[in-house]
Design a protein around this motif. Structure first.
Motif, short mmCIF file in Angstrom:
data_model
loop_
_atom_site.label_atom_id
_atom_site.label_comp_id
_atom_site.label_asym_id
_atom_site.label_seq_id
_atom_site.Cartn_x
_atom_site.Cartn_y
_atom_site.Cartn_z
N ASN A 69 -50.99 -3.46 -52.57
CA ASN A 69 -50.25 -2.49 -51.67
C ASN A 69 -49.80 -1.34 -52.43
O ASN A 69 -50.09 -0.63 -52.00
N ALA A 70 -49.52 -1.58 -53.41
CA ALA A 70 -48.03 -0.30 -53.83
C ALA A 70 -49.54 0.64 -54.91
O ALA A 70 -49.35 1.75 -54.33
N ILE A 71 -49.81 -0.08 -55.30
CA ILE A 71 -50.71 0.54 -56.36
C ILE A 71 -52.43 1.06 -55.50
O ILE A 71 -52.47 2.06 -55.87
N ALA A 72 -52.52 0.64 -54.51
CA ALA A 72 -53.74 1.13 -53.19
C ALA A 72 -53.14 2.87 -53.00
O ALA A 72 -53.70 3.65 -52.51
N GLU A 73 -52.18 2.39 -52.96
CA GLU A 73 -51.44 3.42 -52.26
C GLU A 73 -50.64 5.59 -53.31
O GLU A 73 -50.86 5.81 -52.95
N SER A 74 -51.09 4.86 -54.73
CA SER A 74 -50.68 5.24 -55.37
C SER A 74 -52.11 6.19 -55.91
O SER A 74 -52.27 7.52 -57.01
N ILE A 75 -53.16 5.99 -55.53
CA ILE A 75 -54.04 6.80 -55.84
C ILE A 75 -54.62 7.69 -54.76
O ILE A 75 -54.52 7.82 -53.92
N THR A 76 -54.72 8.82 -55.76
CA THR A 76 -54.83 9.88 -54.71
C THR A 76 -56.08 11.25 -55.54
O THR A 76 -56.20 12.06 -54.85
N ASP A 77 -57.25 10.14 -55.89
CA ASP A 77 -58.26 11.47 -56.14
C ASP A 77 -59.05 11.64 -54.94
O ASP A 77 -59.16 10.73 -53.95
N ALA A 78 -59.54 12.77 -55.36
CA ALA A 78 -60.07 13.15 -53.88
C ALA A 78 -61.56 12.36 -54.21
O ALA A 78 -62.36 12.58 -52.88
N ASP A 79 -62.26 12.20 -54.94
CA ASP A 79 -63.58 11.60 -55.20
C ASP A 79 -63.56 10.21 -55.08
O ASP A 79 -62.85 9.43 -55.53
N ALA A 80 -64.56 10.01 -53.93
CA ALA A 80 -64.43 8.66 -53.74
C ALA A 80 -64.91 7.47 -54.64
O ALA A 80 -63.95 6.40 -54.77
N VAL A 129 -64.45 3.37 -48.30
CA VAL A 129 -66.08 3.83 -48.43
C VAL A 129 -66.38 4.50 -47.26
O VAL A 129 -66.92 5.52 -47.56
N ARG A 130 -65.58 4.37 -46.28
CA ARG A 130 -66.10 5.38 -45.36
C ARG A 130 -66.27 6.85 -45.74
O ARG A 130 -67.02 7.81 -45.82
N HIS A 131 -65.26 6.89 -46.67
CA HIS A 131 -65.13 8.68 -46.80
C HIS A 131 -66.42 9.04 -48.75
O HIS A 131 -67.33 9.82 -48.38
N GLY A 132 -66.19 7.99 -49.00
CA GLY A 132 -67.73 7.67 -49.99
C GLY A 132 -69.49 7.90 -49.37
O GLY A 132 -70.26 8.40 -49.80
N GLN A 133 -69.19 7.09 -47.76
CA GLN A 133 -70.49 7.38 -47.38
C GLN A 133 -70.81 8.55 -46.46
O GLN A 133 -71.61 8.74 -46.61
N ASP A 134 -69.67 9.08 -45.97
CA ASP A 134 -69.47 10.53 -45.33
C ASP A 134 -69.85 11.34 -46.31
O ASP A 134 -70.53 12.18 -46.23
N ASP A 135 -69.66 11.62 -47.96
CA ASP A 135 -70.35 12.56 -49.19
C ASP A 135 -71.15 12.18 -49.80
O ASP A 135 -71.67 12.80 -50.00
N GLY A 136 -71.97 10.51 -49.18
CA GLY A 136 -73.34 10.88 -50.23
C GLY A 136 -73.07 9.83 -51.07
O GLY A 136 -74.48 9.07 -52.09
N SER A 137 -71.81 9.66 -51.54
CA SER A 137 -71.41 8.84 -52.82
C SER A 137 -71.51 7.81 -53.35
O SER A 137 -72.12 6.41 -53.80
N PHE A 138 -71.56 7.05 -51.82
CA PHE A 138 -71.60 5.26 -51.60
C PHE A 138 -72.75 4.18 -50.47
O PHE A 138 -73.32 5.83 -50.22
N ARG A 139 -73.24 3.47 -50.60
CA ARG A 139 -75.24 3.46 -49.88
C ARG A 139 -74.21 3.37 -49.00
O ARG A 139 -73.02 3.11 -48.34
N ALA A 140 -75.07 3.91 -47.62
CA ALA A 140 -74.87 3.83 -46.44
C ALA A 140 -76.00 3.19 -45.68
O ALA A 140 -75.88 3.18 -44.35
N ASP A 141 -76.32 1.93 -46.28
CA ASP A 141 -77.48 0.81 -45.49
C ASP A 141 -76.83 0.50 -44.83
O ASP A 141 -76.74 -1.32 -43.64
#
Length: 203
Positions: A69-80, A129-141
């Motif tokens: 959980n601490a690792i997840a909290e440490s991720i700050t990249d804006a790019d999904a 995932v939501r961020h990546g789908q919203d900006d078109g980086s991740f699959r949306a199917d």
């Protein structure tokens, strides 16, 4: 100067947890007696800290989950894409702990506890995932919850079944997660070539 009883108790508890990690990593069915002996303590002393074997395993899952959980909290990249890749790489740094926890998590007796303990990590993946789908980086199917669950399940399988000592294991973990998220192998190549520090972190 002698240590206080409270200090001794903390040391004993920490020793039990360390011994349990080692014993259970070698034999997932290791008994309380084996764990107590590994810790250099009596069975009675162990039961003074944990009601039973299940309580001890739940504590191991909880302490491992805190690290994830601490690792997840440490991720700050804006790019999904970068955030998901970096999350997978940093989790791989905990490969020994992850593989041990994955074996425990696959035990039906502890699935519910594991899910609760890892809730912050799961929320972080869902947000990515939501961020990546919203900006078109991740699959949306697929819906965001479904895609998040797929990423989680595939990542857990890779971590549980891949030799953590392999030089290519970290790269495989990152590439697998990005593939499930919808990136092609060419896109993943380009991303990792532009950001070599991602896999270097887990090397």
């Amino acid at each position: 100067m002698t240590r206080s009883p409270r200090s001794d108790a903390r040391a004993n508890r920490a020793g039990i947890l360390d011994a349990a990690r080692s014993a259970l990593a070698l034999d997932p069915r290791a008994s309380v007696d084996v764990i107590a002996r590994s810790a250099g303590l009596s069975r009675r002393t162990l039961y003074g800290h944990f009601d039973d074997r299940d309580a001890l395993i739940r504590e191991l899952i909880s302490t491992g989950a805190q690290r994830f959980n601490a690792i997840a909290e440490s991720i700050t990249d804006a790019d999904a894409r970068l955030a998901l890749a970096r999350l997978a790489a940093r989790l791989w740094q905990e490969a020994a702990h992850v593989q041990f926890a994955a074996a425990l998590a696959l035990d039906e007796d502890h699935v519910e506890h594991t899910a609760i303990a890892l809730a912050p990590l799961r929320r972080a993946v869902a947000q990515l995932v939501r961020h990546g789908q919203d900006d078109g980086s991740f699959r949306a199917d697929l819906t965001a919850p479904t895609l998040s669950r797929l990423i989680e399940e595939v990542a857990r399988t890779v971590l549980a079944r891949t030799d953590a000592s392999s030089s290519s294991a970290a790269d495989l973990a990152v590439r697998t997660v990005l593939s499930i998220a919808g990136l092609s192998w060419r896109e993943t190549d380009q991303l990792l070539a532009a950001h070599p520090d991602i896999t270097e972190i887990a090397a």
